[in-house]
Design an enzyme around this catalytic site. Sequence first.
Site, PDB file in Angstrom:
ATOM      1  N   GLU A 220      44.430  56.056 108.989  1.00 51.13           N
ATOM      2  CA  GLU A 220      43.057  55.683 109.356  1.00 51.13           C
ATOM      3  C   GLU A 220      42.063  56.794 108.999  1.00 51.13           C
ATOM      4  O   GLU A 220      40.959  56.507 108.513  1.00 51.13           O
ATOM      5  CB  GLU A 220      42.972  55.350 110.852  1.00 51.13           C
ATOM      6  CG  GLU A 220      43.836  54.174 111.282  1.00 51.13           C
ATOM      7  CD  GLU A 220      43.604  52.913 110.465  1.00 51.13           C
ATOM      8  OE1 GLU A 220      42.509  52.747 109.903  1.00 51.13           O
ATOM      9  OE2 GLU A 220      44.528  52.089 110.377  1.00 51.13           O
ATOM     10  N   CYS A 257      47.778  59.196  95.489  1.00 43.38           N
ATOM     11  CA  CYS A 257      46.908  59.407  96.644  1.00 43.38           C
ATOM     12  C   CYS A 257      46.785  60.897  96.965  1.00 43.38           C
ATOM     13  O   CYS A 257      45.736  61.363  97.417  1.00 43.38           O
ATOM     14  CB  CYS A 257      47.416  58.616  97.839  1.00 43.38           C
ATOM     15  SG  CYS A 257      47.226  56.831  97.614  1.00 43.38           S
TER      16      CYS A 257
HETATM   17 ZN   LIG Z   1      44.332  50.553 106.313  1.00 44.37          ZN
HETATM   18 ZN   LIG Z   2      49.456  56.103  97.531  1.00 41.39          ZN
END
Ligand SMILES: [Zn+2]
Ligand SMILES: [Zn+2]
Length: 303
Positions: A220, A257
């Site tokens: 989050e 990421c």
């Molecule tokens: Zn999410």
């Molecule tokens: Zn990722």
Amino acid sequence: MTIPYRSFALTVAVLSLILTASCANEDPEIAHDSSYFNAIEDNDIALTAPEAGDWRYSHNEKRQDLKAYIKARPVRPGADHSTIYLMPVGDFTSLQQTALKQVREYVEIFFQMKTVLLPAISDSVVTAVASREHDGHTQLRAPYLLDSLLKDKCPQGGIAFMAISAKDLYPKDSWNYVFGLASYTKRVGVSSIYRLQDGYLDTANYKTCLTRLANISSHEIGHMFSLHHCVYASCVMNGSNGLSETDRSPLRLCSECQKKLFWNIAYNNKRRLKQLSDFCKSNSLQHDWLTFKADLDAVNQSN
Ligand SMILES: [Zn+2]
Ligand SMILES: [Zn+2]
């Protein structure tokens, strides 16, 4: 715009975040820290085809690569906003308080950013005006928490502000419950420990609860830094429709990421990885420890 966590997350909401602060990682070479990322990308695990009920079965989200991430103009830490705040809401048992302290440590490591666990505040006002009884327990109305306790109330120096409720949450009368609710553009959110502990937190389910708290908090807050759901590889930023899917996702960010978060925050990749590995090892989070250790071994072998 408010968004129930992991069920109706409208990732477009993060697009309006504001670019601020330094641009330390504009250099493409630095942005890629190529020796580190070359070493770990072989450890990315390809996603399998989604099954009915999985997040990706009903959500066709677009991949956000580093270029798209930079274009989204994510908020970046600066001199006057570089602290993540976690705020417990309600009454927590001593074991739950231990879990909160440990998740603070985890978030600080994950984002390599000062993270403060604020003193718990009472939920009595919320219980009095925005709650209901459901299935034999009290639930708090999450939008009220967001509007009354969080929005525009981030402590000084805060870049992200997340409340963690002891009580269960619901978003509106027609819903049974919600794991949390967030406004990513305002970088505030509220989550709940209630459903992460299978009824009652004890030593038997502690590791499961800590893993879930670490997963949900990093996911989050990752959204608050404009990371979209990951469709590239197995990753803590994968979308999830519920606890069983969250339990299948790793604590690890995939290499793509990691590139995005590293571009933003400009931390020491290897130090972060070592700290993540040490955290999982010392808390006996065996599966995730092995995942981080595999990355660490790959990085050490490449040097
Ligand atoms: Zn999410
Ligand atoms: Zn990722």
